[in-house]
Design an enzyme around this catalytic site. Structure first.
Site, PDB file in Angstrom:
ATOM      1  N   HIS A   1       0.830  -1.210   0.000  1.00 23.54           N
ATOM      2  CA  HIS A   1       0.000   0.000   0.000  1.00 23.54           C
ATOM      3  C   HIS A   1       0.859   1.251   0.000  1.00 23.54           C
ATOM      4  O   HIS A   1       0.412   2.321   0.378  1.00 23.54           O
ATOM      5  CB  HIS A   1      -0.954   0.004   1.212  1.00 23.54           C
ATOM      6  CG  HIS A   1      -2.047  -1.010   1.102  1.00 23.54           C
ATOM      7  ND1 HIS A   1      -2.774  -1.456   2.182  1.00 23.54           N
ATOM      8  CD2 HIS A   1      -2.496  -1.719   0.035  1.00 23.54           C
ATOM      9  CE1 HIS A   1      -3.660  -2.355   1.776  1.00 23.54           C
ATOM     10  NE2 HIS A   1      -3.507  -2.543   0.484  1.00 23.54           N
TER      11      HIS A   1
ATOM     12  N   CYS B   1       4.325   9.837  -9.082  1.00 26.92           N
ATOM     13  CA  CYS B   1       3.625  10.506 -10.186  1.00 26.92           C
ATOM     14  C   CYS B   1       2.719   9.471 -10.865  1.00 26.92           C
ATOM     15  O   CYS B   1       3.201   8.438 -11.339  1.00 26.92           O
ATOM     16  CB  CYS B   1       4.649  11.049 -11.203  1.00 26.92           C
ATOM     17  SG  CYS B   1       3.855  11.818 -12.638  1.00 26.92           S
TER      18      CYS B   1
ATOM     19  N   CYS C   1       3.684   9.411 -14.996  1.00 23.10           N
ATOM     20  CA  CYS C   1       4.857   8.711 -15.580  1.00 23.10           C
ATOM     21  C   CYS C   1       5.388   7.625 -14.658  1.00 23.10           C
ATOM     22  O   CYS C   1       6.318   6.906 -15.004  1.00 23.10           O
ATOM     23  CB  CYS C   1       5.962   9.728 -15.906  1.00 23.10           C
ATOM     24  SG  CYS C   1       6.722  10.456 -14.454  1.00 23.10           S
TER      25      CYS C   1
ATOM     26  N   GLY D   1      -0.562  -9.482  12.219  1.00 24.54           N
ATOM     27  CA  GLY D   1      -1.155  -8.184  12.504  1.00 24.54           C
ATOM     28  C   GLY D   1      -2.024  -7.610  11.416  1.00 24.54           C
ATOM     29  O   GLY D   1      -2.015  -6.402  11.157  1.00 24.54           O
TER      30      GLY D   1
ATOM     31  N   SER E   1      -6.167  -7.776   9.742  1.00 25.41           N
ATOM     32  CA  SER E   1      -7.540  -8.298   9.842  1.00 25.41           C
ATOM     33  C   SER E   1      -7.906  -9.072   8.589  1.00 25.41           C
ATOM     34  O   SER E   1      -8.946  -9.713   8.520  1.00 25.41           O
ATOM     35  CB  SER E   1      -8.516  -7.126  10.038  1.00 25.41           C
ATOM     36  OG  SER E   1      -8.403  -6.235   8.913  1.00 25.41           O
TER      37      SER E   1
ATOM     38  N   ASN F   1      -1.852 -12.978  15.459  1.00 30.78           N
ATOM     39  CA  ASN F   1      -2.782 -11.854  15.461  1.00 30.78           C
ATOM     40  C   ASN F   1      -3.523 -11.773  16.800  1.00 30.78           C
ATOM     41  O   ASN F   1      -3.752 -12.800  17.445  1.00 30.78           O
ATOM     42  CB  ASN F   1      -3.796 -12.001  14.314  1.00 30.78           C
ATOM     43  CG  ASN F   1      -4.353 -10.656  13.887  1.00 30.78           C
ATOM     44  OD1 ASN F   1      -3.604  -9.780  13.440  1.00 30.78           O
ATOM     45  ND2 ASN F   1      -5.662 -10.468  14.079  1.00 30.78           N
TER      46      ASN F   1
HETATM   47  N1  APR Z   1      -0.368  -7.836  17.853  1.00 30.86           N
HETATM   48  C1  APR Z   1      -1.095  -8.657  17.040  1.00 30.86           C
HETATM   49  N2  APR Z   1      -2.216  -8.252  16.402  1.00 30.86           N
HETATM   50  C2  APR Z   1      -2.607  -6.968  16.605  1.00 30.86           C
HETATM   51  C3  APR Z   1      -1.912  -6.070  17.441  1.00 30.86           C
HETATM   52  C4  APR Z   1      -0.746  -6.553  18.078  1.00 30.86           C
HETATM   53  N3  APR Z   1      -0.007  -5.781  18.892  1.00 30.86           N
HETATM   54  N4  APR Z   1      -2.568  -4.862  17.431  1.00 30.86           N
HETATM   55  C5  APR Z   1      -3.635  -5.025  16.611  1.00 30.86           C
HETATM   56  N5  APR Z   1      -3.662  -6.283  16.124  1.00 30.86           N
HETATM   57  C6  APR Z   1      -4.594  -6.872  15.155  1.00 30.86           C
HETATM   58  C7  APR Z   1      -6.016  -6.381  15.237  1.00 30.86           C
HETATM   59  O1  APR Z   1      -6.751  -7.200  16.116  1.00 30.86           O
HETATM   60  C8  APR Z   1      -6.486  -6.553  13.784  1.00 30.86           C
HETATM   61  O2  APR Z   1      -6.966  -7.870  13.573  1.00 30.86           O
HETATM   62  O3  APR Z   1      -4.114  -6.470  13.884  1.00 30.86           O
HETATM   63  C9  APR Z   1      -5.209  -6.366  12.971  1.00 30.86           C
HETATM   64  C10 APR Z   1      -5.124  -5.005  12.301  1.00 30.86           C
HETATM   65  O4  APR Z   1      -6.158  -4.966  11.340  1.00 30.86           O
HETATM   66  P1  APR Z   1      -6.504  -3.584  10.619  1.00 30.86           P
HETATM   67  O5  APR Z   1      -6.601  -2.509  11.611  1.00 30.86           O
HETATM   68  O6  APR Z   1      -7.666  -3.850   9.699  1.00 30.86           O
HETATM   69  O7  APR Z   1      -5.202  -3.249   9.743  1.00 30.86           O
HETATM   70  P2  APR Z   1      -4.811  -3.893   8.359  1.00 30.86           P
HETATM   71  O8  APR Z   1      -5.234  -5.322   8.283  1.00 30.86           O
HETATM   72  O9  APR Z   1      -3.387  -3.599   8.129  1.00 30.86           O
HETATM   73  O10 APR Z   1      -5.696  -3.027   7.327  1.00 30.86           O
HETATM   74  C11 APR Z   1      -5.495  -3.245   5.956  1.00 30.86           C
HETATM   75  O11 APR Z   1      -6.872  -1.320   5.461  1.00 30.86           O
HETATM   76  O12 APR Z   1      -7.516   0.851   5.903  1.00 30.86           O
HETATM   77  C12 APR Z   1      -6.727   0.054   5.097  1.00 30.86           C
HETATM   78  O13 APR Z   1      -4.845   0.817   3.952  1.00 30.86           O
HETATM   79  C13 APR Z   1      -5.278   0.414   5.215  1.00 30.86           C
HETATM   80  O14 APR Z   1      -3.381  -1.061   4.907  1.00 30.86           O
HETATM   81  C14 APR Z   1      -4.606  -0.890   5.625  1.00 30.86           C
HETATM   82  C15 APR Z   1      -5.628  -1.941   5.218  1.00 30.86           C
END
Ligand code: APR
Length: 270
Positions: free
Chosen positions: A129, A137, A140, A197, A199, A228
């Site tokens: 991401h 840009c 290009c 880490g 979702s 996670n």
């Molecule tokens: N250790 C393990 N897991 C963790 C911790 C931790 N310390 N802190 C949070 N989590 C878990 C949460 O429970 C959740 O399941 O990490 C996950 C984070 O999920 P999101 O907040 O949805 O983040 P992510 O999966 O990276 O989101 C994907 O969504 O909004 C867009 O561009 C943004 O790249 C991002 C994408």
């Protein structure tokens, strides 16, 4: 939990081409809020998520307004992007870097834009991401370090004359094809995928584990391990073999300690 940590270490030690996929959860212990966890940015401020969905179109229609929002001079962006550049890695990032030094992890494919994997010493990082360290840009495809621009005069302009945006992929913005192809190639090549880490609800990133799973289980297939705080669709749908539930900053260092116990000969691997 201890048994799963030993299992993960044994699986990593036995792998020949492991990759790691990370999301915002690996950075929460560095003080960077995630998005959908209990204290996530979208969880606590749905308006911020609605604003985020408008960001790409705002850049296309009004680059100056986009930059005013990104720099926190207007709108709900709390200068989030500038703050990203001031945070430090946590033990989870260092553990992943160590697995690369031990020759186990070949690539880290991250959704995070905070640059913390590199700050922790990981060398092979794919920014699925994008990253706040760069500007891009759309015309290009050139990328520049943020430090090459003062951002006093908005919008910053590419050498081709077109406006530059953060090299961050916003909602509704296509993933740069070079990154997307490279990530898919790694998902089809690896024999172990460690997912930390995330979702696992945002596509196309969240399709990478299913791509790996399509290559089967067991000796000729792929081992998929989640670390996670909460179960995810990958856990519930059986895409991952198992979930080690808890904090990446606590679990991953324990896994690395166990890997180093299993592979003493690799301790001094460059
Ligand atoms: N250790 C393990 N897991 C963790 C911790 C931790 N310390 N802190 C949070 N989590 C878990 C949460 O429970 C959740 O399941 O990490 C996950 C984070 O999920 P999101 O907040 O949805 O983040 P992510 O999966 O990276 O989101 C994907 O969504 O909004 C867009 O561009 C943004 O790249 C991002 C994408």
């Amino acid at each position: 939990m201890q048994d799963l940590i030993k299992q993960a270490a044994a699986d990593l030690a036995a792998s020949s081409y492991a990759i790691v996929l990370t999301g915002a959860g690996v950075s929460t212990e560095s003080g960077v809020a995630d998005f959908r966890g209990p204290k996530g940015i979208w969880t606590t401020n749905p308006q911020a998520e609605a604003q985020a969905y408008q960001r790409y179109e705002r850049f296309l229609n009004d680059p100056v307004a986009y930059w005013q929002e990104m720099l926190g001079t207007v709108g709900t962006s709390s200068n989030f992007y500038r703050q990203m550049r001031e945070v430090a890695p946590n033990p989870g990032h260092y553990a992943i870097a160590r697995l690369e030094q031990l020759g186990i992890i070949k690539w880290t494919i991250t959704q995070n834009v905070d640059g913390l994997h590199e700050k922790a010493g990981t060398r092979n990082v794919m920014h699925y991401h994008g990253t706040v360290e760069k500007l891009r840009c759309l015309s290009c495809g050139s990328r520049f370090s943020v430090d090459e621009y003062s951002l006093d005069k908005l919008p910053p302009l590419c050498r081709c004359g077109r406006p530059l945006k953060y090299d961050v992929v916003h909602f509704k913005e296509p993933i740069p094809s070079d990154i997307m192809d490279a990530a898919e190639s790694e998902a089809m090549k690896c024999d172990l995928m460690l997912i930390c880490g995330t979702s696992a609800v945002v596509y196309p990133f969240a399709a990478l584990p299913a791509m790996a799973r399509s290559r089967g289980r067991g000796a000729s297939g792929v081992k998929i391990i989640e670390v996670n705080a909460d179960p995810t669709p990958l856990t519930q749908q059986g895409v991952s073999d198992y979930l080690i539930q808890g904090k990446t900053g606590e679990i991953l260092p324990l896994v690395v300690d166990e890997v180093e116990r299993l592979l003493p000969q690799r301790r001094n691997h460059d």
